[in-house]
Design a protein around this motif. Structure first.
Motif, PDB file in Angstrom:
ATOM      1  N   ASP B 300      38.189  29.578  47.855  1.00 29.66           N
ATOM      2  CA  ASP B 300      38.525  30.486  46.758  1.00 29.66           C
ATOM      3  C   ASP B 300      39.557  31.466  47.245  1.00 29.66           C
ATOM      4  O   ASP B 300      39.532  31.888  48.396  1.00 29.66           O
ATOM      5  N   ALA B 303      39.133  37.520  46.282  1.00 28.76           N
ATOM      6  CA  ALA B 303      38.614  38.039  45.028  1.00 28.76           C
ATOM      7  C   ALA B 303      39.489  39.180  44.537  1.00 28.76           C
ATOM      8  O   ALA B 303      40.154  39.843  45.312  1.00 28.76           O
ATOM      9  N   ARG B 306      44.632  37.073  41.405  1.00 24.53           N
ATOM     10  CA  ARG B 306      44.661  35.923  40.505  1.00 24.53           C
ATOM     11  C   ARG B 306      43.579  34.923  40.896  1.00 24.53           C
ATOM     12  O   ARG B 306      43.257  34.775  42.044  1.00 24.53           O
ATOM     13  N   ARG B 307      43.066  34.236  39.903  1.00 18.28           N
ATOM     14  CA  ARG B 307      42.037  33.260  40.199  1.00 18.28           C
ATOM     15  C   ARG B 307      42.707  31.939  40.581  1.00 18.28           C
ATOM     16  O   ARG B 307      42.643  30.951  39.860  1.00 18.28           O
TER      17      ARG B 307
END
Lengths: 170, 339
Positions: B300, B303, B306-307
């Motif tokens: 990931d 946090a 941007r995702r």
């Protein structure tokens, strides 16, 4: 009057190396020059050790820049500064690293847009020197420093914005 | 009092006045009555913070970690002895040696890349030659770039000093070759390619350059390339390619050259076609898939920002990092399309 250089070293090294980095744009050279600055200072007992250090550092960086000018090359692409291997994680995200490189390159180009004196004063302020110390080191009148900083900050922000726009338009 | 002059506003903000100072009092008093000047004060504050942010963002991590003060004292003590005649040259070998070992790794990496999957040489694909042509010439003292050996060549003494490391790297590669002999001999063959860059790469004249720059930069075929950039980070070259996805989002690919891990060399011995087949026009899909299955790692993104999905693909001699605001599975699929 003697100077506790160990204490000055601890409290000033970070500011000094950052100041130097924004002049020579090379982490290793900035570290070298910071060490050299302290080496030259150790045997003296100036009234304002901090201000004195920045004067030495500015001179060293200027000498360095003169050498640099001889092999001046234009920067068309970004270049990150090599970091101490120990200081960087083993597998940092290269996309993030390249973004940092771009931020550094943008700041450098924006700073290049400033006049020499404006840049000097902005960097000294950013290194934590007071107006009084800046005035003492640069010979600029105390009353002129606010005006100089205002101009330098505006120009830096504008140049940076212009670069971002140019980059976004590509 | 007339309106406060901009320089005074900045000085006021910067704490240049003692609060009991007459000027400070006069400014404070005026600000209390003048909405215009209060607005200008906020503008000055915004400008000051912005300038500070620009400068603060412009430094490498770990810059301000001070070496111990004792080290400084030791250096001063050393100064009392006569300084060595060529201080700067004496300092050079370490980064140069390091650069030389990297130059070797890249040569082998890019060569193996060609062996493992000859990428489409279609028109419009970005090549390292094109990128190199636009790359700014590095200064001699930025000697950590992969081509540093060449740039620093005039400094003969430093270059001589730099030689031992690549041999070590070469020896490591040879050990890897030995390890790979557990596989049938034909599959080990790529370790001894005929026209490939010499394993004993000369740091002063990187022979790998000639073959390396003809290689296409890894990217997803068929997607428009928006931008390419080259940076030297930690002495390794990183190429970033931005490609536009069909939905309009941007795919970012970083190609970071790395020293080759031992097991990756061994695995490549299985993946790569035998040396005699170097000119084979198309890579078989199986090794590519196996490579992807072996190598794909999804993480990931940090946090708060941007995702984006991030996928890492280690390959022989370099590492691909892909990032895009799309589901991780889609990103992995894109990664598999990169030859």
């Amino acid at each position: 009057m003697s100077v506790d250089w160990a204490a000055v070293y601890r409290s000033t090294y970070g500011d000094l190396v950052r100041f130097l980095y924004r002049k020579v744009w090379d982490a290793d050279r900035a570290r070298d020059l910071a060490q050299e600055t302290f080496l030259r200072a150790l045997d003296h007992a100036p009234e304002s050790p901090r201000g004195w250090l920045f004067t030495i550092a500015a001179n060293l960086a200027r000498d360095e820049a003169r050498g640099e000018l001889r092999r001046k090359r234009h920067l068309t692409l970004l270049r990150a500064e090599a970091e101490a291997e120990a200081a960087s994680p083993p597998n940092p995200d290269p996309l993030r690293e390249i973004e940092r490189a771009e931020r550094i390159a943008a700041a450098r180009r924006a700073l290049d847009e400033l006049g020499e004196r404006d840049r000097e004063i902005l960097l000294l302020w950013h290194a934590g020197l007071s107006y009084r110390e800046i005035a003492a080191e640069t010979g600029l009148a105390l009353g002129a420093i606010g005006t100089t900083l205002a101009r330098a900050r505006r120009r830096l922000a504008e140049a940076h914005d212009a670069l971002e726009k140019k980059h976004a338009a590509r | 009092m007339p309106h406060v002059d901009e320089g005074l506003l900045h000085a006021y903000l910067d704490g240049a006045f003692h609060p009991e100072d007459d000027d400070a009092r006069a400014i404070a008093h005026h600000l209390g009555h003048c909405a215009d000047c209060r607005a200008r004060l906020e503008e000055a504050r915004r400008l000051r913070d912005r300038a500070a942010a620009i400068l603060a963002a412009a430094e490498p991590p770990g810059l301000d970690e001070a070496p111990p003060f004792d080290e400084l004292l030791a250096r001063r003590a050393a100064r009392t002895a006569p300084p060595p005649p060529h201080r700067r040259a004496a300092r050079l070998p370490i980064p140069l040696a390091w650069a030389a070992s990297i130059a070797f790794a890249i040569g082998a990496g890019w060569w193996a890349h060609e062996l493992a999957g000859p990428a489409a040489q279609q028109a419009g694909s970005a090549t390292l030659a094109e990128l190199d042509a636009t790359r700014a010439a590095p200064a001699p003292e930025q000697a950590r770039a992969p081509d540093a050996g060449q740039k620093a060549a005039p400094d003969a003494s430093a270059a001589r000093e730099a030689e031992p490391r690549p041999r070590v790297a070469a020896e490591r590669a040879l050990e890897a070759t030995a390890a790979a002999r557990v596989a049938p001999p034909t599959e080990v063959a790529p370790a001894e390619p005929a026209p490939a860059p010499p394993i004993h790469a000369e740091p002063t004249a990187p022979a790998d350059d000639a073959s390396r720059i003809r290689q296409p930069v890894p990217h997803v075929p068929g997607l428009p390339i928006v931008e390419t950039a080259v940076a030297t980070i930690d002495g390794a070259r990183v190429i970033r390619i931005r490609q536009r996805l069909e939905g309009g989002d941007t795919l970012e690919i970083a190609v970071k050259e790395e020293e080759i891990a031992l097991e990756e060399i061994v695995v490549a011995g299985f993946d790569a076609p035998p040396a005699g087949d170097r000119a084979a026009p198309a890579p078989s899909p199986a090794p590519a898939a196996a490579r992807a299955a072996r190598a794909l790692k999804t993480t990931d993104d940090h946090a708060g920002e941007r995702r984006d999905a991030v996928v890492e693909v280690p390959r022989l001699g370099y590492r691909l990092t892909l990032r895009a605001p799309i589901p991780a599975d889609s990103l992995r699929a894109l990664a598999r399309r990169i030859p």
